[in-house]
Enzyme design. Structure first.
Site, mmCIF file in Angstrom:
data_model
loop_
_atom_site.group_PDB
_atom_site.id
_atom_site.type_symbol
_atom_site.label_atom_id
_atom_site.label_comp_id
_atom_site.label_asym_id
_atom_site.label_seq_id
_atom_site.Cartn_x
_atom_site.Cartn_y
_atom_site.Cartn_z
ATOM 1 N N LYS A 158 0.872 -1.194 0.000
ATOM 2 C CA LYS A 158 0.000 0.000 0.000
ATOM 3 C C LYS A 158 0.900 1.232 0.000
ATOM 4 C CE LYS A 158 -4.142 0.810 2.265
ATOM 5 N NZ LYS A 158 -5.093 1.036 1.196
HETATM 6 N N1 PMP Z 1 -7.408 -2.506 -3.191
HETATM 7 C C1 PMP Z 1 -6.890 -1.288 -3.000
HETATM 8 C C2 PMP Z 1 -6.151 -0.630 -4.104
HETATM 9 C C3 PMP Z 1 -7.062 -0.636 -1.762
HETATM 10 O O1 PMP Z 1 -6.548 0.572 -1.548
HETATM 11 C C4 PMP Z 1 -7.809 -1.282 -0.729
HETATM 12 C C5 PMP Z 1 -8.074 -0.574 0.563
HETATM 13 N N2 PMP Z 1 -7.096 -0.792 1.504
HETATM 14 C C6 PMP Z 1 -8.303 -2.565 -0.988
HETATM 15 C C7 PMP Z 1 -8.094 -3.145 -2.224
HETATM 16 C C8 PMP Z 1 -9.029 -3.337 0.080
HETATM 17 O O2 PMP Z 1 -8.123 -3.795 1.043
HETATM 18 P P1 PMP Z 1 -8.561 -4.095 2.545
HETATM 19 O O3 PMP Z 1 -9.710 -5.005 2.455
HETATM 20 O O4 PMP Z 1 -7.371 -4.716 3.164
HETATM 21 O O5 PMP Z 1 -8.922 -2.796 3.144
#
Ligand code: PMP
Length: 309
Positions: A158
């Site tokens: 991220k």
């Molecule tokens: N894809 C992206 C690009 C994101 O930024 C997120 C948000 N964190 C997600 C998927 C979903 O991830 P999570 O379920 O871990 O929040």
């Protein structure tokens, strides 16, 4: 808008939010060399308790992103959780909150690189509601932007700089009147939304792009796979999804910490299935909201209570 935050964890201690400030010369601000998380905590009225959902999984992923960026941080998922508990208790929230941990190259000065730079960890939390307005029937378009490739900037991390890609995708969709966008890989298959993972339901199967499709390895995605298999009894297949398959799906949805579970009503003006909230997504939304609030004993270990019982 509810108030908050009053505090942040910054440079090794919890300080008033006004004191959590960085220099304009900070490396991460100039070059996008940071990584962040997004965690939710849910207020449960019956238990009078605030539950943080899967914080250790989130902190582990954050530290993994730090490894991709050559960050050597003196934290573990467990020590980050201890700080978060202290922060939330100090804020004394009795409402749903969104938590933003951020690790970043904190050195000041000029020079694009990852090595020979200090890194730091900061975190704050604020009251938070919905991320997408039409949670039971969002209108979606295919973005003309492509998802960043693992060999460009790894989507599994991220990484703050990579979110320029998400911002381009989201803004074009929003300015064209859509709630969200689906984004394709360089090879033309679906990766995910601008900040959420993606599933379709077709012929009794749930289908989602695999982790090698340039997606974030979502924690909600992982949760949803388990809920679909173990609670709803629908097999989940991880495979590439073609663009036109979405038009023929019975149901489709986004999932993520921010969006939670969002039903997709139409894509590029074509209804998905009936164009109304379908039975699987409806059931999944119910299950998910019960799970994150600690209402399902089987999944209670995912929910970390903030206040003493
Ligand atoms: N894809 C992206 C690009 C994101 O930024 C997120 C948000 N964190 C997600 C998927 C979903 O991830 P999570 O379920 O871990 O929040």
């Amino acid at each position: 808008m509810p108030e908050g935050p009053k505090y942040a964890y910054f440079q090794g201690k919890i300080v008033p939010i006004e004191e959590a400030k960085i220099s304009v010369m900070t490396h991460a601000l100039n070059y996008g060399t940071g990584a962040f998380g997004g965690i939710r905590a849910y207020w449960n009225d019956e238990d009078e308790q605030l539950y943080i959902f899967r914080p250790l999984d989130h902190f582990q992923r954050l530290l993994n992103s730090g490894r991709l960026l050559l960050m050597d941080l003196p934290y573990t998922p467990e020590s980050m959780l201890e700080i978060l508990l202290e922060l939330l208790r100090k804020e004394n929230y009795r409402t749903n909150v969104y938590i933003r941990p951020l690790i970043y190259k904190s050195s000041t000065g000029i020079g694009v690189r990852l090595h020979d730079l200090d890194a730091d960890f900061t975190m704050f939390a604020l009251p938070f509601g919905s991320y997408i307005p039409n949670e039971e029937g969002s209108k979606v378009t295919f973005s003309s932007w492509r998802r960043i490739d693992d060999n460009t900037i790894p989507a599994r991390g991220k990484i703050t700089g990579a979110y320029a890609n998400s911002a381009l995708i989201k803004t074009d969709a929003a300015l064209a009147g859509f709630d969200e966008a689906l984004v394709l890989n360089e090879d033309g298959h679906i990766a995910e939304g601008s900040a959420e993972n993606f599933f379709i339901i077709r012929n009794g199967q749930a289908i989602t792009p695999p982790i090698y499709s340039n997606i974030l390895e979502g924690i909600t995605r992982r949760t949803v796979i388990q809920l679909l298999c173990d609670e709803i009894g629908i097999p989940v297949v991880e495979r590439q999804i073609d663009r036109t398959e979405v038009f023929l799906a019975d149901e489709a949805f986004f999932c993520g910490t921010g969006v939670q579970i969002v039903a997709i009503a139409e894509v590029d003006h074509r209804p998905v299935g009936t164009g109304k909230l379908g039975p699987v997504v409806s059931r999944l939304r119910q299950l998910y909201f019960d799970t994150v609030r600690g209402k399902i004993p089987r999944y209670k270990e995912w929910c970390v209570p903030v206040y003493p019982a």
